[in-house]
Scaffold this motif. Structure first.
Motif, PDB file in Angstrom:
ATOM      1  N   ASN A 132       0.912  -1.165   0.247  1.00  0.00           N
ATOM      2  CA  ASN A 132      -0.088  -0.129  -0.191  1.00  0.00           C
ATOM      3  C   ASN A 132       0.816   1.230  -0.083  1.00  0.00           C
ATOM      4  O   ASN A 132       0.423   2.421  -0.631  1.00  0.00           O
ATOM      5  CB  ASN A 132      -1.047  -0.008   1.208  1.00  0.00           C
ATOM      6  N   ASN A 186      -4.613  -5.023   0.513  1.00  0.00           N
ATOM      7  CA  ASN A 186      -5.048  -3.577   0.923  1.00  0.00           C
ATOM      8  C   ASN A 186      -5.963  -2.824   0.503  1.00  0.00           C
ATOM      9  O   ASN A 186      -5.962  -1.706   0.767  1.00  0.00           O
ATOM     10  CB  ASN A 186      -3.603  -2.914   1.242  1.00  0.00           C
ATOM     11  N   GLU A 236      -8.643  -0.283   2.479  1.00  0.00           N
ATOM     12  CA  GLU A 236      -8.049   1.036   3.047  1.00  0.00           C
ATOM     13  C   GLU A 236      -7.857   1.982   1.632  1.00  0.00           C
ATOM     14  O   GLU A 236      -7.845   3.065   1.861  1.00  0.00           O
ATOM     15  CB  GLU A 236      -6.823   0.916   4.009  1.00  0.00           C
TER      16      GLU A 236
END
Length: 387
Positions: free
Chosen positions: A236, A259, A262
């Motif tokens: 990320n 990821n 998020e």
């Protein structure tokens, strides 16, 4: 109804497992999202016609297109003929070309349906690429076909280019040449070597920082032809750095199947759109979560999407390139195809303990849409393994 079955665990013990999940209700009509969301879709084999599955796999076109309707009904765009469809792992360019042709034609029968199609160089064996022009010619063939059929291209990473390029300038030359010719804007694709080991050193360097500078140079040189870039590095921090530095109007599409929750939500200033293989496997959950996000209901978004992340991490665990097996496994459990057979027999790329882990995590993430069917099919698979 209580659902219990016996599954192996990591210690090779056979244990009772009781399902706890609740299937996600499907929307009455495709929801509206405030993120662009592409689901990279798999294809369905036809085992009754699959006489040479390694060399020329047979495709069940009806089931394959029905699954696209499933994704469209949930509000997704489709990323067609990408690595999730086993490009370079059982599916060659002739099969991909037919898939693209059929899917584009089918999309015209569905109001609001949209898709973008993977354009690569896989008709050119990497060892047969002698010059950059060979790579350019291969890209031209695929993009010309897609655009002639009325489609838009995702410019996939090229194994042939990774093999013969000697510098970042070689990448700039090839991408610049192709982007100068396209009629429509293109999505670039940064696929890490965890997805395809033959792409190690792509963009001319094994250093992320140096590769990033090359990518940004290509985008800035061709801003009017680049809609965005999908980044699939399972990191990320790298994606956040890329999207922070993209020029205005160029979109970042997360391909981070570790990821994504998020990254799609964002940090209050920037966020990523999505082009994800995991959305094939968790489509109802992802659709419901994205619909909540569009309404500003971030807690509801998190409560639905976050339980799918451990499942995705299991499906995409190393060796990551075999993730397609987990995606198709869930399509089978959920009744989207009548068998668990893949092009090139790729279902054998993972073992029964891996599939048992996926089953448990899918239940816990509320991803098993038809628990009765899922239990029956998982039980039959266990019997195949002598368990």
């Amino acid at each position: 109804m209580t659902h219990t079955l016996k599954l192996p665990d990591q210690d090779s013990a056979i244990c009772d497992y009781k399902l706890i999940g609740t299937p996600i209700a499907f929307p009455a009509s495709p929801p509206v999202f405030n993120r662009i969301a592409y689901a990279a879709a798999h294809i369905v084999s036809d085992p009754l016609r699959d006489s040479t599955p390694w060399g020329s796999p047979a495709i069940d076109w009806d089931a394959t297109l029905a699954f696209r309707h499933h994704l469209w009904s949930l509000g997704f765009k489709i990323a067609e003929a990408m690595d999730t469809a086993q490009r370079g792992m059982g599916v060659d360019w002739p099969v991909a070309r037919e898939l693209i042709r059929r899917s584009l034609a089918e999309s015209r029968t569905v109001p609001g349906a949209d898709l973008a199609c993977g354009a690569g160089t896989d008709q050119l064996a990497p060892e047969n690429a002698k010059t950059l022009q060979d790579v350019i010619d291969a890209y031209e063939t695929q993009i010309d076909f897609i655009e002639a059929e009325g489609g838009r291209a995702v410019m996939m990473a090229s194994r042939a280019l990774a093999r013969i390029a000697r510098s970042a300038e070689d990448y700039r030359a090839v991408y610049g040449n192709i982007l100068a010719q396209t009629r429509e804007k293109v999505v670039l694709h940064w696929l890490g070597d965890m997805f395809d080991p033959q792409l190690a050193g792509y963009w001319g360097s094994s250093s992320f920082d140096k590769a990033l500078e090359t990518v940004l140079a290509i985008i800035n040189d061709n801003r009017d032809k680049v809609e965005g870039i999908k980044i699939s590095l399972l990191d990320n921090a790298s994606e956040i750095e890329l999207r922070k530095r993209l020029p205005e109007g160029v979109l970042c599409f997360t391909g981070d199947d570790f990821n994504y929750a998020e990254l799609i939500e964002g940090d209050g200033e920037r966020y990523s759109h999505a082009l994800l293989g995991i959305f094939d496997a968790v489509a109802p959950s992802a659709s419901k979560a994205l619909a909540h996000l569009a309404k500003g209901e971030t807690q509801a978004f998190r409560s639905i999407i976050e339980p799918t992340v451990p499942l995705s991490r299991k499906i995409f665990e190393a060796p990551t390139q075999y993730y397609k097996a987990g995606v198709v496994f869930l399509a089978w459990l959920n009744g989207h195809q009548p068998h668990f057979i893949m092009p090139a027999g790729m279902q054998s790329a993972r073992g029964i303990v891996h599939y048992a882990d996926i089953f448990r995590l899918a239940d816990q993430a509320n991803v098993l849409d038809k628990p009765d069917l899922a239990v029956a099919r998982m039980t039959s698979l266990m019997q195949v393994y002598g368990l």
